[in-house]
Design a protein around this motif. Structure first.
Motif, PDB file in Angstrom:
ATOM      1  N   THR A  29       0.947  -1.216   0.019  1.00 33.55           N
ATOM      2  CA  THR A  29      -0.103  -0.069   0.110  1.00 33.55           C
ATOM      3  C   THR A  29       0.826   1.212  -0.027  1.00 33.55           C
ATOM      4  O   THR A  29       1.953   1.192   0.783  1.00 33.55           O
ATOM      5  CB  THR A  29      -1.034  -0.151   1.342  1.00 33.55           C
ATOM      6  OG1 THR A  29      -1.777  -1.224   1.108  1.00 33.55           O
ATOM      7  CG2 THR A  29      -1.573   1.401   1.289  1.00 33.55           C
ATOM      8  N   ILE A  30       0.508   2.322  -0.911  1.00 27.90           N
ATOM      9  CA  ILE A  30       1.346   3.569  -0.969  1.00 27.90           C
ATOM     10  C   ILE A  30       0.082   4.452  -0.591  1.00 27.90           C
ATOM     11  O   ILE A  30      -0.772   4.667  -1.496  1.00 27.90           O
ATOM     12  CB  ILE A  30       2.014   3.711  -2.131  1.00 27.90           C
ATOM     13  CG1 ILE A  30       3.003   2.633  -2.584  1.00 27.90           C
ATOM     14  CG2 ILE A  30       2.587   5.219  -2.416  1.00 27.90           C
ATOM     15  CD1 ILE A  30       2.381   1.618  -3.584  1.00 27.90           C
ATOM     16  N   ASN A  31       0.255   5.416   0.331  1.00 24.84           N
ATOM     17  CA  ASN A  31      -0.474   6.527   0.586  1.00 24.84           C
ATOM     18  C   ASN A  31       0.062   7.790   0.700  1.00 24.84           C
ATOM     19  O   ASN A  31       1.223   7.830   1.458  1.00 24.84           O
ATOM     20  CB  ASN A  31      -1.596   6.261   1.517  1.00 24.84           C
ATOM     21  CG  ASN A  31      -1.089   6.144   2.963  1.00 24.84           C
ATOM     22  OD1 ASN A  31      -0.332   5.245   3.465  1.00 24.84           O
ATOM     23  ND2 ASN A  31      -1.082   7.311   3.839  1.00 24.84           N
ATOM     24  N   VAL A  32      -0.510   9.019   0.418  1.00 23.15           N
ATOM     25  CA  VAL A  32       0.087  10.342   0.481  1.00 23.15           C
ATOM     26  C   VAL A  32      -0.461  10.578   1.874  1.00 23.15           C
ATOM     27  O   VAL A  32      -1.455  10.811   2.129  1.00 23.15           O
ATOM     28  CB  VAL A  32      -0.501  11.313  -0.552  1.00 23.15           C
ATOM     29  CG1 VAL A  32       0.110  12.671  -0.311  1.00 23.15           C
ATOM     30  CG2 VAL A  32      -0.386  10.574  -2.052  1.00 23.15           C
ATOM     31  N   LEU A  33       0.528  10.945   2.723  1.00 24.52           N
ATOM     32  CA  LEU A  33       0.391  11.387   4.148  1.00 24.52           C
ATOM     33  C   LEU A  33      -0.504  12.831   4.115  1.00 24.52           C
ATOM     34  O   LEU A  33      -0.207  13.407   3.205  1.00 24.52           O
ATOM     35  CB  LEU A  33       1.693  11.654   4.925  1.00 24.52           C
ATOM     36  CG  LEU A  33       2.507  10.206   5.130  1.00 24.52           C
ATOM     37  CD1 LEU A  33       3.770  10.775   6.006  1.00 24.52           C
ATOM     38  CD2 LEU A  33       1.649   9.264   5.790  1.00 24.52           C
ATOM     39  N   GLU A  34      -1.185  12.855   5.173  1.00 21.91           N
ATOM     40  CA  GLU A  34      -2.132  14.092   5.519  1.00 21.91           C
ATOM     41  C   GLU A  34      -3.247  14.135   4.360  1.00 21.91           C
ATOM     42  O   GLU A  34      -3.918  15.131   4.305  1.00 21.91           O
ATOM     43  CB  GLU A  34      -1.301  15.339   5.615  1.00 21.91           C
ATOM     44  CG  GLU A  34      -0.342  15.149   6.784  1.00 21.91           C
ATOM     45  CD  GLU A  34       0.528  16.411   6.632  1.00 21.91           C
ATOM     46  OE1 GLU A  34       0.238  17.495   6.061  1.00 21.91           O
ATOM     47  OE2 GLU A  34       1.549  16.565   7.421  1.00 21.91           O
TER      48      GLU A  34
ATOM     49  N   SER B  53       4.381  13.730   1.711  1.00 20.29           N
ATOM     50  CA  SER B  53       5.452  12.329   1.782  1.00 20.29           C
ATOM     51  C   SER B  53       4.378  11.252   1.555  1.00 20.29           C
ATOM     52  O   SER B  53       3.264  11.175   1.754  1.00 20.29           O
ATOM     53  CB  SER B  53       6.177  12.181   3.091  1.00 20.29           C
ATOM     54  OG  SER B  53       7.173  13.082   3.143  1.00 20.29           O
ATOM     55  N   ILE B  54       5.214  10.008   0.954  1.00 16.15           N
ATOM     56  CA  ILE B  54       4.245   8.900   0.765  1.00 16.15           C
ATOM     57  C   ILE B  54       4.641   8.052   1.871  1.00 16.15           C
ATOM     58  O   ILE B  54       5.806   7.891   2.627  1.00 16.15           O
ATOM     59  CB  ILE B  54       4.517   8.295  -0.551  1.00 16.15           C
ATOM     60  CG1 ILE B  54       5.808   7.857  -0.881  1.00 16.15           C
ATOM     61  CG2 ILE B  54       3.851   9.208  -1.610  1.00 16.15           C
ATOM     62  CD1 ILE B  54       6.029   7.322  -2.271  1.00 16.15           C
TER      63      ILE B  54
ATOM     64  N   THR C  58       8.679   5.986   4.867  1.00 14.72           N
ATOM     65  CA  THR C  58       8.183   7.270   4.509  1.00 14.72           C
ATOM     66  C   THR C  58       9.298   7.989   3.777  1.00 14.72           C
ATOM     67  O   THR C  58      10.075   8.288   4.012  1.00 14.72           O
ATOM     68  CB  THR C  58       7.767   8.056   5.751  1.00 14.72           C
ATOM     69  OG1 THR C  58       6.717   7.258   6.552  1.00 14.72           O
ATOM     70  CG2 THR C  58       7.093   9.345   5.425  1.00 14.72           C
ATOM     71  N   ILE C  59       8.690   8.541   2.562  1.00 17.33           N
ATOM     72  CA  ILE C  59       9.467   9.296   1.540  1.00 17.33           C
ATOM     73  C   ILE C  59       8.906  10.606   1.139  1.00 17.33           C
ATOM     74  O   ILE C  59       7.722  10.429   0.574  1.00 17.33           O
ATOM     75  CB  ILE C  59       9.888   8.194   0.285  1.00 17.33           C
ATOM     76  CG1 ILE C  59      10.434   7.098   0.678  1.00 17.33           C
ATOM     77  CG2 ILE C  59      10.746   8.996  -0.658  1.00 17.33           C
ATOM     78  CD1 ILE C  59      10.561   6.100  -0.420  1.00 17.33           C
ATOM     79  N   PRO C  60       9.641  11.777   1.112  1.00 18.91           N
ATOM     80  CA  PRO C  60       8.879  12.887   0.289  1.00 18.91           C
ATOM     81  C   PRO C  60       8.859  12.943  -1.051  1.00 18.91           C
ATOM     82  O   PRO C  60       9.488  12.275  -1.636  1.00 18.91           O
ATOM     83  CB  PRO C  60      10.255  13.997   1.042  1.00 18.91           C
ATOM     84  CG  PRO C  60      11.060  13.165   1.862  1.00 18.91           C
ATOM     85  CD  PRO C  60      10.889  11.788   1.736  1.00 18.91           C
ATOM     86  N   LEU C  61       7.651  13.146  -1.343  1.00 18.11           N
ATOM     87  CA  LEU C  61       7.611  13.005  -2.769  1.00 18.11           C
ATOM     88  C   LEU C  61       8.435  14.117  -3.589  1.00 18.11           C
ATOM     89  O   LEU C  61       8.718  13.559  -4.866  1.00 18.11           O
ATOM     90  CB  LEU C  61       6.109  13.677  -3.237  1.00 18.11           C
ATOM     91  CG  LEU C  61       4.965  12.833  -2.932  1.00 18.11           C
ATOM     92  CD1 LEU C  61       3.667  13.527  -2.921  1.00 18.11           C
ATOM     93  CD2 LEU C  61       4.945  11.398  -3.768  1.00 18.11           C
ATOM     94  N   SER C  62       9.228  15.039  -2.980  1.00 12.37           N
ATOM     95  CA  SER C  62       9.849  15.853  -3.709  1.00 12.37           C
ATOM     96  C   SER C  62      11.358  15.367  -4.136  1.00 12.37           C
ATOM     97  O   SER C  62      11.934  15.671  -5.052  1.00 12.37           O
ATOM     98  CB  SER C  62      10.192  17.247  -2.700  1.00 12.37           C
ATOM     99  OG  SER C  62      10.710  16.868  -1.692  1.00 12.37           O
ATOM    100  N   SER C  63      11.482  14.024  -3.389  1.00 18.02           N
ATOM    101  CA  SER C  63      12.933  13.486  -3.652  1.00 18.02           C
ATOM    102  C   SER C  63      12.872  12.436  -4.555  1.00 18.02           C
ATOM    103  O   SER C  63      13.728  11.702  -4.945  1.00 18.02           O
ATOM    104  CB  SER C  63      13.289  12.725  -2.366  1.00 18.02           C
ATOM    105  OG  SER C  63      12.528  11.667  -1.860  1.00 18.02           O
ATOM    106  N   LEU C  64      11.526  12.073  -5.164  1.00 18.15           N
ATOM    107  CA  LEU C  64      11.147  11.120  -6.303  1.00 18.15           C
ATOM    108  C   LEU C  64      11.167  11.793  -7.624  1.00 18.15           C
ATOM    109  O   LEU C  64      10.303  12.814  -7.881  1.00 18.15           O
ATOM    110  CB  LEU C  64       9.846  10.460  -5.787  1.00 18.15           C
ATOM    111  CG  LEU C  64       9.929   9.707  -4.546  1.00 18.15           C
ATOM    112  CD1 LEU C  64       8.367   9.098  -4.391  1.00 18.15           C
ATOM    113  CD2 LEU C  64      10.948   8.496  -4.454  1.00 18.15           C
TER     114      LEU C  64
ATOM    115  N   ILE D  51      11.647   1.114  -4.669  1.00 19.25           N
ATOM    116  CA  ILE D  51      11.559   1.524  -3.210  1.00 19.25           C
ATOM    117  C   ILE D  51      11.755   0.151  -2.453  1.00 19.25           C
ATOM    118  O   ILE D  51      11.231  -0.855  -2.823  1.00 19.25           O
ATOM    119  CB  ILE D  51      10.341   2.084  -2.641  1.00 19.25           C
ATOM    120  CG1 ILE D  51      10.222   3.506  -3.446  1.00 19.25           C
ATOM    121  CG2 ILE D  51      10.084   2.234  -1.167  1.00 19.25           C
ATOM    122  CD1 ILE D  51       8.720   4.071  -2.989  1.00 19.25           C
ATOM    123  N   LEU D  52      12.804   0.064  -1.730  1.00 18.10           N
ATOM    124  CA  LEU D  52      13.201  -1.321  -1.075  1.00 18.10           C
ATOM    125  C   LEU D  52      12.637  -1.324   0.419  1.00 18.10           C
ATOM    126  O   LEU D  52      12.985  -0.339   1.121  1.00 18.10           O
ATOM    127  CB  LEU D  52      14.819  -1.626  -0.938  1.00 18.10           C
ATOM    128  CG  LEU D  52      15.476  -1.319  -2.227  1.00 18.10           C
ATOM    129  CD1 LEU D  52      17.134  -1.356  -1.697  1.00 18.10           C
ATOM    130  CD2 LEU D  52      14.874  -2.321  -3.398  1.00 18.10           C
TER     131      LEU D  52
END
Length: 436
Positions: free
Chosen positions: A64-69, A94-95, A106-112, A119-120
């Motif tokens: 599952t991948i969800n956008v925080l907030e 972030s996702i 948790t990864i910031p969208l801006s870094s992708l 994603i490992l």
């Protein structure tokens, strides 16, 4: 007791998911006109990638991948691939990536970057000693507690969910039909006896009936078949007052999801029960005793009874029986409440024609993923706007020609085999038109 179980399960299965077998007349089915809603005018960015096990490098299906907030989310396909569409207003968010038995990330969208994202995830090591000891005395009591607590830790108010739904039909390994839809689910509280409503927003299909031989295979129930897999909202379909006592429950090795300890409970029907019942695993949060995932099958060893549960109509010269019936449902945590997030169903049938040397094998699969949701306003759809629980999606869908059909809607990334199947089906149909 067996007679009572037989009636209970038969009623459930016929309501839940039906397969219809009909002899084709040679005239293609006419698709109903679909009223298409205008696309919302909003900028968005696409993120496409794969979720992978950090050690084995194997793809992780159903992560599952969800956008925080936000309530925006999607799920990986069987190849671990995902496509996430995010409105520009949330690009600074972030996702959050989660998968059963793995550490969350948790990864910031801006870094992708937009494409070819890898994603490992690392497997979560869980020891029995780490699980709290406040669990009920046995596995059966734990499952009972999970079912009893659904009003406390699951959504307690009506919610409108946007979801993506896909169903496919294969003859052996050859794809023959694909239908997809965007729907709105008017989700009733988990503790309510009211049934959910579904409104069709968009739908499309691609079907090559020549690959279905002289048999038309239809999946009745469509999106309803997916939400009926929800053990919390519809427990009566598996663990009702009659059947619950006919199961054996036992603990399996615990695991972890979203950095939370999870009990794993195995269940199966008692040896003296001959009617088709279910077996599988339930994943229960150790802190709240909430069900967070269920992966289970229907026992199809009794071919005649299993066939009666699924096959509504068939030609007299045909024997049809299921060889596999597999189900999965996952829940997501939002504001300390669990809600339905994803489900899939896989059914395999063997078809024997009298007088024919070889049989046919059909596989029907369907899946639904909630991609957004919001608290409902007083705008319930009318009866005319909602789908019937007996709907056949392929009869409600239009063609498969518009490449921008889904706009900014989040969908489950199709498997490569499905993508190629669409092309092959369309090419085959085009050749038929040219020949005619």
């Amino acid at each position: 007791m067996n007679r009572t179980i037989k009636l209970s399960i038969s009623k459930f299965q016929n309501l839940w998911i039906l397969v219809i077998f009909l002899v084709l007349s040679g005239i293609p089915l006419t698709a109903k006109t679909l009223q298409q809603l205008p696309e919302a005018i909003q900028d968005f960015s696409e993120f496409r990638g794969t979720i992978i096990d950090s050690q084995s490098k194997e793809p992780l299906a159903f992560a599952t991948i969800n956008v925080l907030e936000t309530n925006i989310s999607t799920i990986t396909n069987s190849d671990g691939e995902f496509l996430l569409k995010v409105p520009s207003s949330y690009i600074s968010n972030s996702i959050h990536i989660s998968f059963l038995g793995y550490q969350t990330k948790t990864i910031p969208l801006s870094s992708l970057n937009g494409e070819d994202i890898h994603i490992l995830l690392e497997e979560a090591a869980m020891q029995l000693s780490e699980i709290k000891i406040n669990a009920p005395k046995d596995a059966k009591s734990l499952v009972k507690a999970a079912l009893d607590k659904k009003g406390e830790y699951n959504l307690s108010e009506e919610t409108v969910m946007t979801a993506f739904y896909r169903e496919t039909i294969k003859k052996r390994r050859r794809d023959a039909s694909l239908s997809e839809a965007i729907v709105e689910i008017y989700r009733q509280p988990s503790s309510s006896s009211k049934a959910d409503k579904i409104k069709l927003i968009k739908a499309r299909k691609s079907t090559d009936y020549s690959r279905l031989d002289t048999l038309a295979v239809k999946l009745q129930g469509g999106p309803f078949s997916a939400i009926y897999a929800d053990v919390i909202k519809y427990p009566q379909f598996i663990f009702n007052d009659i059947t619950f006592a006919e199961y054996e429950f036992s603990f399996d090795k615990p695991t972890e999801i979203n950095n939370r300890s999870v009990y794993v409970v195995k269940f199966k029907q008692r040896p003296n029960i001959t009617e088709p019942m279910h077996y599988g695993k339930l994943y229960i949060d150790a802190e709240t005793f909430s069900l967070i995932s269920a992966i289970y099958n229907l026992n199809v060893e009794n071919r005649e009874r299993a066939a009666e549960l699924f096959v509504k109509k068939k030609p007299n010269r045909v024997t049809v029986y299921p060889t596999e019936a597999a189900y999965r449902v996952d829940y997501r945590l939002k504001d300390n409440k669990w809600h339905y997030g994803y489900s899939n169903i896989l059914l395999t049938f063997k078809v024997n024609w009298k007088g024919r040397l070889f049989n046919s094998v059909y596989t029907l699969s369907s899946e639904m993923a909630v991609t957004d949701w919001a608290k409902t306003l007083n705008d319930d759809p009318t009866r005319r706007e909602t789908l019937r629980p007996t709907v056949i999606l392929s009869e409600e869908a239009s063609g498969f020609s518009d490449p921008a059909f889904w706009g900014e809607y989040n969908i489950i990334e199709p498997e490569k085999s499905i993508e190629s199947a669409i092309d092959k089906i369309n090419r085959h149909l085009e050749k038929q038109k040219e020949t005619n």
